[in-house]
Scaffold this motif. Structure first.
Motif, short mmCIF file in Angstrom:
data_model
loop_
_atom_site.label_atom_id
_atom_site.label_comp_id
_atom_site.label_asym_id
_atom_site.label_seq_id
_atom_site.Cartn_x
_atom_site.Cartn_y
_atom_site.Cartn_z
N LYS A 165 -29.94 22.70 20.84
CA LYS A 165 -29.31 24.02 20.86
C LYS A 165 -29.13 24.52 19.43
O LYS A 165 -28.53 23.83 18.60
CB LYS A 165 -27.93 23.93 21.54
CG LYS A 165 -27.21 25.26 21.65
CD LYS A 165 -27.87 26.17 22.64
CE LYS A 165 -27.33 27.58 22.59
NZ LYS A 165 -28.04 28.48 23.53
N ARG A 202 -21.66 21.56 27.54
CA ARG A 202 -21.79 22.92 28.09
C ARG A 202 -23.22 23.20 28.55
O ARG A 202 -23.43 23.89 29.55
CB ARG A 202 -21.36 23.95 27.06
CG ARG A 202 -19.85 24.03 26.94
CD ARG A 202 -19.44 24.84 25.74
NE ARG A 202 -18.01 25.14 25.77
CZ ARG A 202 -17.37 25.72 24.77
NH1 ARG A 202 -18.04 26.04 23.67
NH2 ARG A 202 -16.09 25.96 24.86
N GLY A 227 -24.70 24.01 32.49
CA GLY A 227 -25.37 25.29 32.69
C GLY A 227 -24.65 26.45 32.05
O GLY A 227 -24.94 27.60 32.33
N LEU A 228 -23.69 26.18 31.17
CA LEU A 228 -22.93 27.27 30.53
C LEU A 228 -23.64 27.79 29.29
O LEU A 228 -23.43 28.93 28.87
CB LEU A 228 -21.53 26.79 30.15
CG LEU A 228 -20.65 26.32 31.30
CD1 LEU A 228 -19.31 25.85 30.81
CD2 LEU A 228 -20.48 27.44 32.32
N LEU A 229 -24.46 26.95 28.68
CA LEU A 229 -25.26 27.38 27.54
C LEU A 229 -26.71 27.06 27.87
O LEU A 229 -27.01 26.04 28.49
CB LEU A 229 -24.85 26.61 26.26
CG LEU A 229 -23.50 26.93 25.65
CD1 LEU A 229 -23.21 25.96 24.50
CD2 LEU A 229 -23.45 28.36 25.15
N LYS A 230 -27.59 27.94 27.45
CA LYS A 230 -29.00 27.73 27.73
C LYS A 230 -29.60 26.88 26.62
O LYS A 230 -29.45 27.21 25.45
CB LYS A 230 -29.70 29.09 27.79
CG LYS A 230 -31.00 29.05 28.58
CD LYS A 230 -31.55 30.47 28.71
CE LYS A 230 -32.93 30.46 29.35
NZ LYS A 230 -32.94 29.92 30.72
N VAL A 255 -31.29 21.91 34.37
CA VAL A 255 -30.14 22.68 33.92
C VAL A 255 -30.51 24.10 33.52
O VAL A 255 -29.79 25.05 33.80
CB VAL A 255 -29.47 21.93 32.74
CG1 VAL A 255 -28.57 22.85 31.96
CG2 VAL A 255 -28.72 20.73 33.24
N GLY A 256 -31.66 24.25 32.88
CA GLY A 256 -32.07 25.57 32.41
C GLY A 256 -32.57 26.45 33.55
O GLY A 256 -32.40 27.67 33.52
#
Lengths: 346, 378
Positions: free
Chosen positions: A44, A80, A84-87, A100-101
């Protein structure tokens, strides 16, 4: 189902591994032998800053993995992404078999999450919070009473069901948050620093709860910055500046990560001794530990017996050096400081 | 879409509103205060224009003219003065906004020539008031002329000639008493509902971001549509309660004539509430701070509703470009609808155009709002 003996410090009335009123992993987890959480090159970046740097992790069913690292190391960012809260910027991650993505909603149905910041509704009562999350997770009305009773007793909040949550002390809040996060019996739990700001006694009982859940087959990734808590984990993932620095059981980490013998030596003045030893031959690491020094010696350099004389030669009074069993903190200090040594040493 | 989740959200939101003094104040006190302030404060009628009189002749005829001004009800005499300069001073001090001067030989000129001048002076710093006062003055003089003419004809033993004269017999429909309150109060209701509605929902999502509860909520399988519907539902009920209060006080307290059907009123009001609540929600999703969201909600509701809805400033008299812009201002439709229902008793069949406008708005806003909510932190 594996049924390890877990000591419970809480009087929750729950005996692990019996049918009624206990947590059990959702049997809909699709792949049985595959890892429950798997990341490959998970990365990320925030505006050029690499918060998580090609992380590879794999958690099996029923494992408790501790996510340890300094502030800003990328622990929360990783969790996160897994919720799934952040890509993810790069790489991929699977939770309970779902990408997840690509399928964050599928992932969310199989996880429970406790964020770093307390995030229940403070202006709602204990019961109202539970009813709310029960509704959101679509816990059937038939099961609701039983699960709420379980969550309330687990959090030790019997008799305080109608108390506003904002008036509860830290430990109760955290246990209630855990209770809300597992109302729907998720097979995977992500706990982001669940015990920060919680008094030691309450922390201890919180970890008992975590082990009870793991014993039921729930896979748990829990971040913490308390070193003593790392000892409670099946495995530890040490992360620093977005990179996975070490992964293994507490015993493995203690045994293999130092690269030499750990010695403890009392000396004065401490600061000067640290400076003297930092560049000495065979010294891998020297760090202040309480009022003493911890020194890691490689084979072939200075011997343990030579240390007092070496220091005396620099005008430092030193007692005898004794070999000690390394604590996890020694390992972390060693591992987290490693990249500094390449550039920062003068 | 799952009703259970919507219900859970709606119930939770209701509890939070009930326990939050600020939300309760906005929901219940704001309409009450604004209805009082705007309902009483805004009136476009000009009555009792302060008038200075400088009657140089002070005869029976001149006093008859002056009395006509007073008896019309539009003017009231503030001063009887005796010089031009006194009039100037009185106007400078703001003691009168109109003055009439009856010349010294008024009655003789009238008797000999059949006409005599009367001077009227207006303080034109307030153009609107001046125009209206000028109109009143012409009306007063016209009625005075008619009487003088009749009197003169009677004195000379002839019947006044009616040949070649057109008589205008004005008949005002829908607001027979020409009371501007009847026209403004429905607009006030629209303004209040827009302000309160958007204020209420502007806090609902931003509050969760500020308190950190949003992170928990978006980690659950709840969908953005469920969040929107669940959160809007309790505010929709509050909006309807507020609307009922405002509309009832318009009818029973301010005595605005109500000629339409309550069903039409309910349907259109519900539609308007959906639009304003949706706008507030959209802002709340976009702006993650409560203060920012509430400020922006105030801006996007206050300005268009007060300026471009036709609530006080007639849209017909605006330049073409502003008129065009006013079509995208949603309160315009509701103001039109309310006035028609109240004063004309229009039904949905007459109101299809503004209702369609509102419906289009509602669909677009809800579509945007349901999409704007992202279950992500980045």
């Amino acid at each position: 189902m594996a049924c390890p003996a877990v000591s419970t410090g809480l009087d929750t009335g729950i005996v692990p591994c019996q049918g009624e009123g206990m947590i059990s992993a959702d049997s809909t987890v699709p792949v049985h032998d595959a890892p429950v959480i798997l990341t490959r090159g998970l990365t990320k970046t925030f505006q050029g800053f690499m918060a998580v740097d090609h992380l590879d992790l794999s958690l099996d069913r029923g494992e408790v993995v501790g996510f340890i690292g300094p502030n800003g190391a990328g622990k929360s960012t990783t969790i996160r992404m897994l919720c799934g809260l952040l890509k993810p910027s790069e790489g991929e991650a699977f939770v309970a078999g779902f990408n997840v993505g690509q399928e964050p909603e599928k992932v969310r149905e199989h996880i429970g999450y406790m964020s770093q910041k307390f995030s229940l509704y403070g202006d709602l009562t204990v019961r109202e919070n539970l009813v709310f999350f029960g509704g959101i997770y679509r816990v059937s009305r038939r099961d609701m009473g039983e699960r709420m009773a379980f969550a309330i007793s687990m959090a030790g909040l019997q008799g305080r069901e109608n108390t506003l949550v904002q008036t509860l002390a830290g430990g109760w809040k955290q246990r209630l948050a855990l209770g809300c996060a597992i109302l729907h019996r998720p097979p995977v739990l992500f706990l982001d620093e669940p015990t920060s700001g919680v008094e030691p006694e309450a922390r201890r009982s919180f970890w008992d709860l975590i082990h009870e859940l793991a014993a039921e087959g729930v896979t748990i990734l829990v971040s913490t910055h308390y070193m003593d808590e790392a000892e409670y984990c099946n495995r530890i993932a040490l992360i620093d500046r977005g990179k996975l620095v070490a992964l293994g059981s507490p015993t493995e980490l203690r045994g293999h990560q130092l690269g030499g013998d750990l010695l403890e030596i009392g000396c004065t003045p401490l600061g000067a001794a640290l400076k003297a030893l930092a560049g000495a031959p065979g010294v891998i690491e020297a760090a202040i530990f309480g009022d003493k020094l911890h020194v890691v010696l490689a084979k072939g350099g200075l011997a343990a017996a030579d240390l007092p004389d070496f220091l005396a030669g620099k005008g430092i009074k030193a007692g005898p050096a004794s070999q000690v069993t390394p604590s996890l903190e020694d390992v972390f200090v060693r591992l987290v400081s490693m990249p500094h040594e390449e550039g920062d040493r003068t | 879409m799952n009703l259970r989740r919507c219900y859970a959200l709606a119930f939770k939101e209701t509890l939070q509103i009930w326990r939050d003094p600020r939300s309760l104040a906005v929901a219940l006190l704001m309409p009450l205060m604004q209805m009082g302030l705007l309902g009483y404060g805004v009136s476009l009628d000009i009555k009792h224009v302060p008038l200075c009189v400088y009657d140089q002749e002070n005869s029976q005829e001149s006093r008859a003219v002056v009395n006509r001004f007073v008896s019309s009800g539009w003017f009231s005499i503030s001063h009887n003065l005796d010089s031009q300069s006194a009039i100037r001073n009185a106007m400078d001090r703001g003691e009168c906004s109109a003055a009439i001067i009856v010349p010294v030989n008024f009655s003789r000129t009238l008797a000999v020539d059949g006409s005599a001048p009367v001077q009227a002076i207006f303080d034109a710093t307030d153009v609107n008031t001046t125009n209206i006062a000028l109109g009143y003055t012409q009306g007063v003089i016209a009625s005075a002329n008619a009487q003088i003419e009749a009197k003169w004809a009677a004195a000379h033993g002839i019947t006044p000639s009616r040949v070649g004269q057109v008589d205008l017999e004005p008949s005002t429909w829908f607001n027979e008493t020409l009371d501007s309150r009847n026209f403004i109060i429905p607009g006030v209701v629209a303004v209040i509902l827009a302000l309160v509605g958007a204020q209420l929902t502007s806090l609902t999502v931003s509050r969760e971001w500020e308190r950190g509860t949003m992170e928990q909520l978006i980690s659950t399988p709840v969908t953005s549509l469920e969040v929107m519907l669940g959160k809007l539902a309790p505010y929709f009920v509050i909006g309807l309660v507020d609307a009922a209060f405002c509309l009832a006080s318009s009818i029973f307290w301010f005595k605005v004539p109500f000629r339409g059907s309550f069903l039409t009123l309910f349907v259109t009001t519900a539609l308007f509430s959906v639009v304003v609540l949706g706008i507030g929600y959209l802002i709340s999703v976009r702006i993650r701070s409560q203060l920012g969201a509430s400020q922006i909600a105030l801006l996007v509701t206050m300005l268009p509703t007060t300026l471009l809805s036709g609530y006080t400033f007639p849209i017909d008299q605006m330049p073409a470009i502003i008129r065009a812009i006013s079509y995208i201002v949603y309160p315009r439709y509701y103001v039109t609808i309310l006035r028609s229902i109240f004063l004309k008793g229009s039904g949905l069949s007459n109101l299809w155009a503004p209702v369609l406008g509102l419906l289009t708005y509602a669909v677009i806003i809800l579509w945007l709002a349901s999409r704007a909510f992202r279950k992500r932190l980045d």
